[in-house]
Design an enzyme around this catalytic site. Structure first.
Site, PDB file in Angstrom:
ATOM      1  N   CYS A 135      43.226  51.470  40.369  1.00 33.98           N
ATOM      2  CA  CYS A 135      42.631  52.633  39.643  1.00 33.98           C
ATOM      3  C   CYS A 135      41.385  53.431  40.637  1.00 33.98           C
ATOM      4  CB  CYS A 135      41.800  52.275  38.279  1.00 33.98           C
ATOM      5  SG  CYS A 135      41.283  52.885  36.983  1.00 33.98           S
ATOM      6  N   CYS A 138      38.155  53.959  38.121  1.00 33.80           N
ATOM      7  CA  CYS A 138      37.395  53.450  38.579  1.00 33.80           C
ATOM      8  C   CYS A 138      36.718  52.978  39.668  1.00 33.80           C
ATOM      9  CB  CYS A 138      38.139  51.637  37.773  1.00 33.80           C
ATOM     10  SG  CYS A 138      39.771  51.734  36.459  1.00 33.80           S
ATOM     11  N   ASP A 139      37.388  53.124  40.537  1.00 40.36           N
ATOM     12  CA  ASP A 139      36.767  52.107  42.189  1.00 40.36           C
ATOM     13  C   ASP A 139      36.832  53.799  42.676  1.00 40.36           C
ATOM     14  OD1 ASP A 139      36.727  49.760  40.975  1.00 40.36           O
ATOM     15  OD2 ASP A 139      38.880  49.408  41.387  1.00 40.36           O
TER      16      ASP A 139
END
Ligand code: NAP
Length: 347
Positions: A135, A138-139
């Protein structure tokens, strides 16, 4: 007829937990079946920086743990278990778990999520969440100034690459064939981006690093005719190279966890995602079209797939389930809230 629960929530990721908080606060004493991956996809990520209310970010595991505590505080209970088969046209609904148990419930809320596909590269289990991610949203922000790889060739891979290019020094898209599956417009954006380059006919064989140091490199295999891993297995010679990278992102698709619904009347789209209904006015609902069955989170969302949207649809599904149970409560009284109703097969 044996006792029945009011509500079973299948899945304990963000959607399931959010639904559990709402349903428990509505005195439905929901049972949450935690599934094979308790806590869902967030447990595979380190820090979550885009979930509302945590200005300094929060660990994925901690967010899940807090959600679970919040649901338990209001009376939700949790049980390890995966639904193997569901009889949805009976009243109450019957759920057969992989353990052999049968659970009866008036309503079922499906929040079983979608699992990102993994490549199968060496070391991936150890490094998932430590520089290896599924993701970018997300990261990605942890990779300022880094060199990173994105594995895949569809719209997801290109979207991830474009997002990562905001932070990383270089983004290399590793694709097993010579042409992308992604739409032309997405592909063009990536090709026109200075920080993004492509490794065609290439696959990821191994990721290097440790949980302490994160990702430090990757071994790539290439073959001029594509699909190098398959060709290596056939004994065909492939090129092998180790590159220095600090991040690897998998974007080779997701698989919704709906195997137990394939033989039911719940509508699934061509990729297996649950299709939820709109109401008479065309507004979205969490209803599946099968009485008493609701869906929330990534299992019904191939598009947004964010923790915050999963939490939102989880609450919607719980509210829809509550309204359904209430509308039927005069027809069919349920057992006392929280009464255990698990049975085991006699033999
Ligand atoms: P996808 O279109 O199925 O693409 C998956 C890619 O991963 C393919 O290029 C495939 O290679 C590759 N792949 C699969 N298994 C692999 C393996 N084991 N090793 C290496 N590579 C592998 O999946 P997606 O990109 O997640 O997209 C899913 C759907 O969502 C699509 O309909 C897409 O259009 C849509 N989507 C749209 C947007 C947008 O419009 N903004 C964004 C994201 C997703 P091959 O090509 O060789 O099969």
């Amino acid at each position: 007829m044996s006792d029945s629960r009011d509500l079973v929530i299948a899945g304990s990721g963000v959607a399931g937990l959010s639904a559990a908080v709402y349903a428990a606060r509505a005195d439905l004493a929901p049972l949450v079946l935690e599934g094979d991956e308790p806590g869902g996809q967030l447990t595979l990520t380190t820090d979550v920086e885009n979930y509302l209310g945590f200005p300094d970010g929060i660990g994925g595991m901690e967010l899940i743990q807090r959600g679970k505590e919040q649901a338990e505080r209001f009376g939700a209970t949790f049980e390890h278990g995966r639904i193997e088969a569901a009889t949805l046209d009976s009243d109450p609904i019957e759920l057969s778990l992989s353990s052999g148990e049968t659970i009866r419930t008036r309503a079922l809320l499906v929040a079983t999520g979608a699992s990102a596909r993994w490549v199968g590269a060496d070391n991936e289990a150890e490094l998932m969440g430590y520089g290896l991610s599924t993701c970018a949203t997300c990261d990605g922000a942890f990779h300022g100034g880094n060199d990173v790889l994105v594995v895949g060739g569809g719209d997801s891979a290109i979207e991830e690459a474009l997002f990562l290019a905001k932070f990383a020094d270089s983004v290399t898209v590793v694709h097993r064939r010579e042409s992308l599956r992604a739409s032309d417009i997405m592909a063009r954006r990536a090709r026109d981006h200075d920080a993004i380059s492509f490794r065609w006919n290439t696959e990821l064989e191994a990721i290097h690093g440790s949980q302490a140091d994160g990702v430090t490199g990757a071994t790539l295999v290439s073959h001029p005719d594509g699909h190098p891993t398959e060709r290596a297995a056939d004994g065909t010679v492939v090129d092998r190279e180790t590159v220095d990278v600090q991040g690897v992102f998998y974007a080779i698709g997701h698989t919704p966890n709906t195997a137990f619904l394939t033989d039911t009347a719940v509508e699934l789209d061509s990729e297996g995602y649950v299709v939820t209904e709109t109401d008479a006015a065309g507004r979205i609902t969490a209803e599946t079209g099968v009485d008493g069955v609701f869906a929330a989170g990534d299992v019904a969302d191939p598009t947004y797939r964010q923790a915050i949207t999963a939490a939102g649809t989880g609450s919607m599904a719980a509210l829809d389930a509550e309204a359904y149970i209430e509308s039927r409560s005069t027809d069919q009284p349920s057992s006392a809230a929280g009464t255990p109703t698990t049975t085991t097969p006699s033999g």
